[in-house]
Scaffold this motif. Structure first.
Motif, PDB file in Angstrom:
ATOM      1  N   PRO A  64      -6.167  44.531  31.945  1.00  0.00           N
ATOM      2  CA  PRO A  64      -6.372  43.633  30.806  1.00  0.00           C
ATOM      3  C   PRO A  64      -5.462  42.404  30.838  1.00  0.00           C
ATOM      4  CG  PRO A  64      -5.546  45.781  30.077  1.00  0.00           C
ATOM      5  CD  PRO A  64      -5.666  45.836  31.549  1.00  0.00           C
ATOM      6  N   THR A  65      -5.984  41.327  30.259  1.00  0.00           N
ATOM      7  CA  THR A  65      -5.255  40.065  30.139  1.00  0.00           C
ATOM      8  C   THR A  65      -5.130  39.742  28.660  1.00  0.00           C
ATOM      9  OG1 THR A  65      -6.209  39.279  32.220  1.00  0.00           O
ATOM     10  CG2 THR A  65      -5.291  37.614  30.749  1.00  0.00           C
ATOM     11  N   SER A  66      -3.931  39.383  28.246  1.00  0.00           N
ATOM     12  CA  SER A  66      -3.724  39.056  26.833  1.00  0.00           C
ATOM     13  C   SER A  66      -4.174  37.636  26.540  1.00  0.00           C
ATOM     14  CB  SER A  66      -2.247  39.210  26.464  1.00  0.00           C
ATOM     15  OG  SER A  66      -1.478  38.173  27.050  1.00  0.00           O
ATOM     16  N   LEU A  67      -4.634  37.431  25.317  1.00  0.00           N
ATOM     17  CA  LEU A  67      -5.000  36.081  24.892  1.00  0.00           C
ATOM     18  C   LEU A  67      -3.762  35.191  24.838  1.00  0.00           C
ATOM     19  CD1 LEU A  67      -7.683  36.610  22.115  1.00  0.00           C
ATOM     20  CD2 LEU A  67      -8.013  35.988  24.511  1.00  0.00           C
ATOM     21  N   LYS A  68      -2.627  35.799  24.553  1.00  0.00           N
ATOM     22  CA  LYS A  68      -1.382  35.034  24.499  1.00  0.00           C
ATOM     23  C   LYS A  68      -1.107  34.375  25.851  1.00  0.00           C
ATOM     24  CE  LYS A  68       3.479  35.290  23.336  1.00  0.00           C
ATOM     25  NZ  LYS A  68       4.550  36.072  22.751  1.00  0.00           N
ATOM     26  N   SER A  69      -1.297  35.122  26.933  1.00  0.00           N
ATOM     27  CA  SER A  69      -1.033  34.551  28.262  1.00  0.00           C
ATOM     28  C   SER A  69      -2.022  33.432  28.592  1.00  0.00           C
ATOM     29  CB  SER A  69      -1.070  35.634  29.340  1.00  0.00           C
ATOM     30  OG  SER A  69      -2.371  36.146  29.513  1.00  0.00           O
ATOM     31  N   ILE A  70      -3.272  33.578  28.176  1.00  0.00           N
ATOM     32  CA  ILE A  70      -4.266  32.526  28.409  1.00  0.00           C
ATOM     33  C   ILE A  70      -3.918  31.299  27.579  1.00  0.00           C
ATOM     34  CG2 ILE A  70      -6.702  31.895  28.149  1.00  0.00           C
ATOM     35  CD1 ILE A  70      -7.376  34.876  28.658  1.00  0.00           C
ATOM     36  N   ALA A  71      -3.559  31.531  26.319  1.00  0.00           N
ATOM     37  CA  ALA A  71      -3.209  30.420  25.431  1.00  0.00           C
ATOM     38  C   ALA A  71      -2.005  29.650  25.973  1.00  0.00           C
ATOM     39  CB  ALA A  71      -2.921  30.942  24.025  1.00  0.00           C
ATOM     40  N   GLU A  72      -0.999  30.357  26.429  1.00  0.00           N
ATOM     41  CA  GLU A  72       0.195  29.698  26.963  1.00  0.00           C
ATOM     42  C   GLU A  72      -0.120  28.919  28.236  1.00  0.00           C
ATOM     43  OE1 GLU A  72       3.039  32.872  27.359  1.00  0.00           O
ATOM     44  OE2 GLU A  72       3.539  32.814  25.215  1.00  0.00           O
ATOM     45  N   LYS A  73      -0.892  29.521  29.127  1.00  0.00           N
ATOM     46  CA  LYS A  73      -1.211  28.869  30.399  1.00  0.00           C
ATOM     47  C   LYS A  73      -1.974  27.565  30.190  1.00  0.00           C
ATOM     48  CE  LYS A  73      -3.502  29.521  34.818  1.00  0.00           C
ATOM     49  NZ  LYS A  73      -4.213  30.455  35.698  1.00  0.00           N
ATOM     50  N   HIS A  74      -2.892  27.566  29.215  1.00  0.00           N
ATOM     51  CA  HIS A  74      -3.760  26.398  29.000  1.00  0.00           C
ATOM     52  C   HIS A  74      -3.346  25.558  27.793  1.00  0.00           C
ATOM     53  CE1 HIS A  74      -6.623  27.493  32.139  1.00  0.00           C
ATOM     54  NE2 HIS A  74      -6.381  28.740  31.772  1.00  0.00           N
ATOM     55  N   GLN A  75      -2.214  25.914  27.192  1.00  0.00           N
ATOM     56  CA  GLN A  75      -1.694  25.197  26.024  1.00  0.00           C
ATOM     57  C   GLN A  75      -2.736  25.105  24.902  1.00  0.00           C
ATOM     58  OE1 GLN A  75      -0.359  21.548  27.817  1.00  0.00           O
ATOM     59  NE2 GLN A  75       1.493  22.488  28.605  1.00  0.00           N
ATOM     60  N   LEU A  76      -3.290  26.278  24.561  1.00  0.00           N
ATOM     61  CA  LEU A  76      -4.299  26.391  23.517  1.00  0.00           C
ATOM     62  C   LEU A  76      -3.759  27.278  22.402  1.00  0.00           C
ATOM     63  CD1 LEU A  76      -7.396  27.041  25.804  1.00  0.00           C
ATOM     64  CD2 LEU A  76      -6.732  24.884  24.751  1.00  0.00           C
ATOM     65  N   SER A  77      -4.409  27.220  21.271  1.00  0.00           N
ATOM     66  CA  SER A  77      -4.030  28.053  20.130  1.00  0.00           C
ATOM     67  C   SER A  77      -4.507  29.492  20.353  1.00  0.00           C
ATOM     68  CB  SER A  77      -4.659  27.490  18.855  1.00  0.00           C
ATOM     69  OG  SER A  77      -4.651  28.453  17.832  1.00  0.00           O
ATOM     70  N   GLU A  78      -3.560  30.429  20.320  1.00  0.00           N
ATOM     71  CA  GLU A  78      -3.922  31.840  20.467  1.00  0.00           C
ATOM     72  C   GLU A  78      -4.835  32.279  19.328  1.00  0.00           C
ATOM     73  OE1 GLU A  78      -1.817  36.247  20.800  1.00  0.00           O
ATOM     74  OE2 GLU A  78      -0.558  34.467  20.623  1.00  0.00           O
ATOM     75  N   HIS A  79      -4.563  31.787  18.123  1.00  0.00           N
ATOM     76  CA  HIS A  79      -5.383  32.131  16.964  1.00  0.00           C
ATOM     77  C   HIS A  79      -6.835  31.682  17.175  1.00  0.00           C
ATOM     78  CE1 HIS A  79      -6.463  32.989  12.839  1.00  0.00           C
ATOM     79  NE2 HIS A  79      -6.892  31.748  12.696  1.00  0.00           N
ATOM     80  N   TYR A  80      -7.024  30.487  17.720  1.00  0.00           N
ATOM     81  CA  TYR A  80      -8.377  29.987  17.966  1.00  0.00           C
ATOM     82  C   TYR A  80      -9.076  30.823  19.038  1.00  0.00           C
ATOM     83  CZ  TYR A  80     -12.158  26.576  18.513  1.00  0.00           C
ATOM     84  OH  TYR A  80     -13.382  25.958  18.562  1.00  0.00           O
ATOM     85  N   LEU A  81      -8.345  31.211  20.074  1.00  0.00           N
ATOM     86  CA  LEU A  81      -8.936  32.044  21.118  1.00  0.00           C
ATOM     87  C   LEU A  81      -9.353  33.404  20.561  1.00  0.00           C
ATOM     88  CD1 LEU A  81      -6.719  31.293  24.264  1.00  0.00           C
ATOM     89  CD2 LEU A  81      -8.795  30.123  23.453  1.00  0.00           C
ATOM     90  N   TYR A 102       0.104  47.218  26.598  1.00  0.00           N
ATOM     91  CA  TYR A 102      -0.320  46.441  27.770  1.00  0.00           C
ATOM     92  C   TYR A 102      -1.804  46.142  27.710  1.00  0.00           C
ATOM     93  CZ  TYR A 102       4.262  47.796  29.365  1.00  0.00           C
ATOM     94  OH  TYR A 102       5.614  47.978  29.450  1.00  0.00           O
ATOM     95  N   GLY A 103      -2.309  46.007  26.493  1.00  0.00           N
ATOM     96  CA  GLY A 103      -3.726  45.755  26.276  1.00  0.00           C
ATOM     97  C   GLY A 103      -4.091  44.300  26.437  1.00  0.00           C
ATOM     98  N   GLY A 104      -5.321  44.035  26.131  1.00  0.00           N
ATOM     99  CA  GLY A 104      -5.852  42.683  26.247  1.00  0.00           C
ATOM    100  C   GLY A 104      -7.357  42.763  26.408  1.00  0.00           C
ATOM    101  N   TYR A 105      -7.887  41.889  27.237  1.00  0.00           N
ATOM    102  CA  TYR A 105      -9.330  41.823  27.432  1.00  0.00           C
ATOM    103  C   TYR A 105      -9.673  41.859  28.902  1.00  0.00           C
ATOM    104  CZ  TYR A 105      -9.550  40.683  22.532  1.00  0.00           C
ATOM    105  OH  TYR A 105      -9.438  40.750  21.169  1.00  0.00           O
ATOM    106  N   ILE A 106     -10.834  42.444  29.187  1.00  0.00           N
ATOM    107  CA  ILE A 106     -11.396  42.465  30.533  1.00  0.00           C
ATOM    108  C   ILE A 106     -12.873  42.104  30.439  1.00  0.00           C
ATOM    109  CG2 ILE A 106      -9.767  44.182  31.441  1.00  0.00           C
ATOM    110  CD1 ILE A 106     -12.017  46.290  31.092  1.00  0.00           C
ATOM    111  N   LEU A 107     -13.421  41.638  31.527  1.00  0.00           N
ATOM    112  CA  LEU A 107     -14.861  41.382  31.566  1.00  0.00           C
ATOM    113  C   LEU A 107     -15.605  42.711  31.544  1.00  0.00           C
ATOM    114  CD1 LEU A 107     -15.222  38.627  34.328  1.00  0.00           C
ATOM    115  CD2 LEU A 107     -15.174  38.316  31.853  1.00  0.00           C
ATOM    116  N   SER A 108     -16.748  42.742  30.902  1.00  0.00           N
ATOM    117  CA  SER A 108     -17.535  43.972  30.849  1.00  0.00           C
ATOM    118  C   SER A 108     -18.371  44.166  32.111  1.00  0.00           C
ATOM    119  CB  SER A 108     -18.448  43.965  29.627  1.00  0.00           C
ATOM    120  OG  SER A 108     -19.357  42.892  29.718  1.00  0.00           O
TER     121      SER A 108
END
Length: 139
Positions: free
Chosen positions: A25-42, A62-68
């Motif tokens: 899994p990948t956290s939205l926080k890590s995606i938001a930080e990498k792309h300088q986006l709002s975690e709340h919006y994601l 260590y949760g997050g999201y994965i593709l189905s």
């Protein structure tokens, strides 16, 4: 048809999950930080993607999201339709002038064809191929 930030950021989420497919899994926080986006919006964007069955959420520290499904099986059209709705450059009716209606239908179908034949795996490969040729211009 103009793709809003919902569609663009949704594709950003899905591309990040694609690059990490099979790694857990990948956290939205890590995606938001990498792309300088709002975690709340994601968070708002990932809910419809989850409801549509495109991503799965994993709970825990260590949760997050994965593709189905694999990145080859999910198209950009799948993502855009979930977040933006039907693909159409303009609203038209059967009463519209047949010549104009035919033009709008052909444009809609062309856009849909490109979106539906471009998988997340394709987007990742396009992105990787273009890394060496990026130029930044300042005015």
């Amino acid at each position: 048809m103009k793709i809003s930030t919902k569609g663009r950021y949704g594709l950003t989420i899905m591309m990040e999950l694609s690059t990490r497919f099979g790694e857990g899994p990948t956290s939205l926080k890590s995606i938001a930080e990498k792309h300088q986006l709002s975690e709340h919006y994601l968070e708002q964007l990932v809910a419809p993607l989850r409801n549509a069955g495109l991503v799965k959420s994993i709970r825990g520290a260590y949760g997050g999201y994965i593709l189905s499904r694999s990145p080859e099986e999910i198209t950009s059209g799948d993502v855009i339709r979930v977040l933006e709705g039907p693909i159409s450059p303009v609203d038209f009716t059967e009463e519209d002038d047949p010549a104009k209606r035919d033009l709008w239908v052909r444009i809609r179908d062309s856009i849909a064809q490109v979106l539906d034949t471009t998988s997340l795996a394709n987007l990742i490969s396009f992105h990787d191929e273009g890394k060496n040729d990026n130029y930044m211009f300042y005015i």
